[in-house]
Write a protein that holds these residues in place. Sequence first.
Motif, short mmCIF file in Angstrom:
data_model
loop_
_atom_site.label_atom_id
_atom_site.label_comp_id
_atom_site.label_asym_id
_atom_site.label_seq_id
_atom_site.Cartn_x
_atom_site.Cartn_y
_atom_site.Cartn_z
N UNK A 696 24.88 25.68 -5.72
CA UNK A 696 23.71 24.86 -5.40
C UNK A 696 23.43 24.72 -3.89
N UNK A 697 24.18 25.44 -3.06
CA UNK A 697 23.93 25.33 -1.61
C UNK A 697 22.52 25.81 -1.26
N UNK A 698 22.03 26.80 -2.00
CA UNK A 698 20.65 27.26 -1.88
C UNK A 698 20.09 27.45 -3.28
N UNK A 699 18.78 27.67 -3.38
CA UNK A 699 18.18 28.00 -4.66
C UNK A 699 18.61 29.39 -5.10
N UNK A 700 18.42 29.70 -6.33
CA UNK A 700 18.92 30.97 -6.86
C UNK A 700 18.14 32.19 -6.45
N UNK A 701 16.84 32.01 -6.09
CA UNK A 701 16.03 33.20 -5.83
C UNK A 701 14.92 32.91 -4.84
N UNK A 702 14.65 33.91 -4.00
CA UNK A 702 13.44 33.90 -3.17
C UNK A 702 12.41 34.77 -3.87
N UNK A 703 11.19 34.26 -4.10
CA UNK A 703 10.17 35.05 -4.78
C UNK A 703 9.60 36.14 -3.87
N UNK A 704 9.08 37.19 -4.47
CA UNK A 704 8.41 38.24 -3.72
C UNK A 704 6.91 38.03 -3.70
N UNK A 705 6.22 38.79 -2.84
CA UNK A 705 4.79 38.58 -2.67
C UNK A 705 3.98 39.85 -2.89
N UNK A 706 4.57 40.82 -3.55
CA UNK A 706 3.86 42.09 -3.80
C UNK A 706 2.62 41.87 -4.65
N UNK A 707 2.65 40.88 -5.52
CA UNK A 707 1.54 40.67 -6.45
C UNK A 707 0.60 39.56 -6.00
N UNK A 708 0.85 39.02 -4.82
CA UNK A 708 -0.02 37.97 -4.30
C UNK A 708 -1.17 38.60 -3.53
N UNK A 709 -2.36 38.52 -4.08
CA UNK A 709 -3.53 39.19 -3.50
C UNK A 709 -4.02 38.51 -2.23
N UNK A 710 -3.49 37.31 -1.93
CA UNK A 710 -3.93 36.60 -0.73
C UNK A 710 -3.36 37.20 0.55
N UNK A 711 -2.28 37.99 0.42
CA UNK A 711 -1.60 38.51 1.60
C UNK A 711 -1.75 40.03 1.67
N UNK A 712 -2.34 40.51 2.75
CA UNK A 712 -2.48 41.95 2.97
C UNK A 712 -1.18 42.52 3.53
N UNK A 713 -1.10 43.83 3.62
CA UNK A 713 0.06 44.47 4.23
C UNK A 713 0.22 44.03 5.68
#
Length: 771
Positions: A696-713
């Motif tokens: 529990x020192x950190x959360x289990x996962x950092x999400x990715x942003x490949x499918x987030x259309x708000x952020x360009x390359x």
Amino acid sequence: MKKYSYIFLLLLAVAGLYQCTTHKLLATYNNPPKADINSSPVVPPNESISKMKLEPGMAIKMIASEPLISTPVAITFDKNGRIWALEMEDYMPDTAGHGENVPNGKVVILTDKNKDGVMDERKVVIDSLVMPRAFCLVENGILVAEPPRLYYYDLVNDKAVKRTLVDAKYTDGGNVEHQPNGLYRALDNWIYNANSNKRYRKKGDQWLIEKAHEKGQWGISQDDQGRMYANDNSTNLQGDYFPPSLGLTNKNLRDPAGFNERTVADNRTFPIRPTPGVNRGYMKGVLDDSLRLVNFTAACGPMIYRGALFGPDYAFNAFVAEPSANLIKRDILTEKGNVVKGREAYHGREFLASVDERFRPVSLYDGPDGAIYVVDMYRGIIQHKTYLTPYLAGEIDKRKLTQPLSCGRLYKVYPEGKKLVSVTFPNDPLKLVALLGNPNGYVRDKAQQILVDGKPQQAIPALRQAMQSANPLLVTHALWTLEGFGVLQADEVLTLLKAQQWNIRMQALTASPEVINKSNYRQFADVLQQMVANNDTTAAPYVGYVTDAIQQFDKKTGDELLFSLAKKYPKNIFVSDAIVSNLQGREEAFQKEMLAYLPDTALTINKRIGRVVTAIEEAKLNSDPKLMAKYYPKGVAIFGTVCKTCHGEDGNGVASLAPPLNKSEIVNGNKTVMISILLKGLNGPVKIAGHVYKAPEIGGEMPGFADNKDFTDDDLAQVMNFVRRSWQNKGDKVTAKDVMNERKKLESRQKSFTMDELGMPVKEDPSIKTN
């Protein structure tokens, strides 16, 4: 403000036919029908309780539903017992978030006109709000958080007549899931928030804004002693061992021990329906073999039960909402010395659960009758688009969870067979003072708030008399009500510092900085020194924190207290950090004095001072953040919106959420690794500077942003460049083309990476020690 037509009133009347009264058939809602995994239709309000399984011996009653209320996220009660509700109608109208900026959020009042326990009248007080997050009744008005601003509305006859900007940066950065909320009026008369490092207080026509301990994600609560509790989405319950006003006097003391601690380690959940519609449902271990959520993924709305109605077994219990799994968990807390810990009340079942996938409990409250009030947002989509995975988007589409968007329900839970009696709040100040000793914590809090808001001078003698009561709860609230009036006297606090009951001494210690001045500080120093001499171990950290108020007038006397504490408690981490809280700007000099006094560098006191001195020196090597903002403006904006909440503004990580970015091997290493993580996410554990960070020192996962259309390359490249060149990082540059190329390679990948897959295996270095 909107007026409702006859047709709408008729609709409300018809809806009233469906309002569910107390469900008498315990067998029905303790044995709800099985869920259809392929379908999640809207359950009519009059059938919703039949879909629930509730703790035996408890009853549940629906008190409001659509169209009387829509997408509620928070409620509060006024002194007349009316329910004020905050509606966030514009939240995620679809999986792309189209229309989130439509100003249709509202503050409404619900009234039970015929006194049958069910709300039957709706009045809109404020409308045209965009994504309102929190509100709080104060004096003759209401605070409303409408990102990014916090406003105060003066009210006359339930109508807003004037709006004042309180804080232009109430939500400074962060996305919808990681912005401040709560606006909780605490025992010490300040208003606190989850996910925020600020507190607020109205003084005359002015609003005070001060630093506070940052904690939690959605929802905040307090216990009878005024200690605060919160949580994040993957954490059952976190809390403070000390009141929230302490531990804030040294800006260099980061994360003092005893604040934002893991209160309940149990994170297991027990849904009564398959829950495939969770954001990471495709990952191994998120769902069990029956497709039920294994551990919290959307924990929110924690509440410490203080209502007394439920009986002694429920005293000092916590309740936590989990909307992704359609349930509410109960935890049992215990206190030993300064430490508060807890455990889930039962394993294998929950306090309340539903087979209805649209049952979304998001906030929990106590009320004037001692019941638990449940705010059910009642909708399909609760995951914000920032982190929404294609997997979950598919689940939403499969079961047609997007529509409708106008539902919402409120319930109250109480012991079966018990008569509910709501306390009414009289205008007579003396009767309000008597309510400060009521067994229901909500009633005590509300009586204190009414008195502090009005400050009737005729109440002061009664408050002073109440300070001599044998009821510690009455003494506690009388003390803080006097503080709220601005008339608390030093001799009153000094008397309470010598009380037999620890809880009263705790409150007196906490209030001491409010009354210590140049003419009385020696009296307080003598009492504090006596506490140390008397081996009052539980009081020792408080003594350390209060000493800062004495330091303002006499550093020598203050330091004598600090050295007395260090000598008696050199291995106590809470005392050590309380001592460090006094050292703003003189940490290194004091470190030398302490090492001369207690030369053992392995002692906790020396290690805790040492870590702050080291952090100060490290900060001097950081890059200029203003320069980085000039080079990477989009990166700075995205970091502030998406990354800062978990990784910290200084890049040094946030306990229970995420590891450091500063001096991280991932950040400074091969850019392909960092791009891969940013696109597809990272599943812990993760190793940084030789230390393995895992739940529990950190959360289990950092999400990715490949499918987030708000952020360009280019956006993603900028935020990586900002991180790779900020603080003490020296990573090489990332281009938009780098991101595009990696995106193509990973196009078919759905799951997050692990460190092993990225060629950075996790194996803890035993020589690396953390304090």
